[in-house]
Design a protein around this motif. Sequence first.
Motif, mmCIF file in Angstrom:
data_model
loop_
_atom_site.group_PDB
_atom_site.id
_atom_site.type_symbol
_atom_site.label_atom_id
_atom_site.label_comp_id
_atom_site.label_asym_id
_atom_site.label_seq_id
_atom_site.Cartn_x
_atom_site.Cartn_y
_atom_site.Cartn_z
ATOM 1 N N UNK A 258 0.853 -1.184 0.000
ATOM 2 C CA UNK A 258 0.000 0.000 0.000
ATOM 3 C C UNK A 258 0.897 1.244 0.000
ATOM 4 N N UNK A 259 0.276 2.424 -0.016
ATOM 5 C CA UNK A 259 1.068 3.652 0.102
ATOM 6 C C UNK A 259 1.863 3.648 1.402
ATOM 7 N N UNK A 260 1.265 3.119 2.480
ATOM 8 C CA UNK A 260 1.978 3.015 3.767
ATOM 9 C C UNK A 260 3.138 2.030 3.678
ATOM 10 N N UNK A 261 2.960 0.985 2.863
ATOM 11 C CA UNK A 261 4.047 0.035 2.671
ATOM 12 C C UNK A 261 5.234 0.645 1.947
ATOM 13 N N UNK A 262 4.945 1.543 1.020
ATOM 14 C CA UNK A 262 6.029 2.247 0.337
ATOM 15 C C UNK A 262 6.719 3.242 1.265
ATOM 16 N N UNK A 263 5.926 4.037 1.982
ATOM 17 C CA UNK A 263 6.512 5.097 2.822
ATOM 18 C C UNK A 263 7.091 4.561 4.131
ATOM 19 N N UNK A 264 6.457 3.529 4.711
ATOM 20 C CA UNK A 264 6.921 3.006 5.987
ATOM 21 C C UNK A 264 7.793 1.779 5.877
ATOM 22 N N UNK A 265 7.677 1.051 4.752
ATOM 23 C CA UNK A 265 8.446 -0.169 4.566
ATOM 24 C C UNK A 265 9.658 0.013 3.681
ATOM 25 N N UNK A 266 9.427 0.393 2.429
ATOM 26 C CA UNK A 266 10.521 0.491 1.460
ATOM 27 C C UNK A 266 11.354 1.768 1.610
ATOM 28 N N UNK A 267 10.691 2.910 1.750
ATOM 29 C CA UNK A 267 11.437 4.166 1.752
ATOM 30 C C UNK A 267 12.502 4.255 2.859
ATOM 31 N N UNK A 268 12.196 3.894 4.106
ATOM 32 C CA UNK A 268 13.236 4.020 5.132
ATOM 33 C C UNK A 268 14.455 3.141 4.849
ATOM 34 N N UNK A 269 14.238 1.973 4.252
ATOM 35 C CA UNK A 269 15.371 1.100 3.911
ATOM 36 C C UNK A 269 16.199 1.742 2.816
ATOM 37 N N UNK A 270 15.527 2.273 1.813
ATOM 38 C CA UNK A 270 16.238 2.967 0.726
ATOM 39 C C UNK A 270 17.004 4.168 1.265
ATOM 40 N N UNK A 271 16.376 4.952 2.096
ATOM 41 C CA UNK A 271 17.018 6.146 2.668
ATOM 42 C C UNK A 271 18.261 5.778 3.465
ATOM 43 N N UNK A 272 18.206 4.678 4.192
ATOM 44 C CA UNK A 272 19.330 4.276 5.042
ATOM 45 C C UNK A 272 20.522 3.756 4.235
ATOM 46 N N UNK A 273 20.278 3.319 3.005
ATOM 47 C CA UNK A 273 21.331 2.700 2.215
ATOM 48 C C UNK A 273 21.852 3.580 1.084
#
Length: 274
Positions: A258-273
């Motif tokens: 969902x949109x929450x899955x993108x913002x809360x799941x994928x985005x923080x991992x991408x941002x950290x790496x």
Amino acid sequence: MSHPHTGGSVRLSRFASVATAVAALAALTGLTGATAAAQEAAAVNYVALGDSYSSGVGAGNYEGGDCKRSTRAYPQLWRSANAPSSFDFTACSGARTHDVINNQLGPLDAATTLVSISVGGNDAGFADAMSTCVLQGESACLARVEEARAYISQTLPGRLDAAYDAIRAQAPNAHVVVLGYPRMYELNGSCWFGISERSRAAINAAADDLHNVTSKRAADHGFTYGDVRGAFTGHEICSGDEWLHSTTWPISDSYHPTAEGQSGGYYPVMESLA
């Protein structure tokens, strides 16, 4: 006797003034150079590749076209937060490794500094496996998932190698972030209907297989791997706080973040790496 002494003081003073001016000029030049270097270092040219998990299927607010690229997908969120110098978004719904190679690498070149990608789930037949599980019962589901797991262990590594080799060949200087897939289900969760618990466990096991293979292939290519399973823990289907669609309409959104899955799941991992 006093005049020579005074003249020496004047000459010394003048020398000190010149030296100070030279030092100041050198410092200013160094500062300007450092600023230019910092600006150059900050210039990020980002290309987002991959399948529907990267294009943002399930998150809504699509830009148009068959690829279903969402403004809420993690590449767009990263772009908004970090303002890269350039951004190309070629991820596409349904993409397999050969689609990435043939259709998505156009923006890559020696100036590309950052690449993100999720790919492999479609190669393994994830959508077909989920359809089988939902429509044909536990026995057919378990058989189809085992078929997918065999593909993941035997064939997918070579397919990922080909895609990763192509990325590195066209973007030799890029930092490449490979993102994995979440587990679909919270086992013994809040779902009273739908596929069986054995089927859910088998699908999760296939997700773990994808993680194991993809993380190994990424590491062997010198790429950075992002494991999103932890970010989605407690937010799987049957969790009561779901960041993944179950069977839904439109049907193509099913089993995607969902949109929450993108913002809360994928985005923080991408941002950290990244």
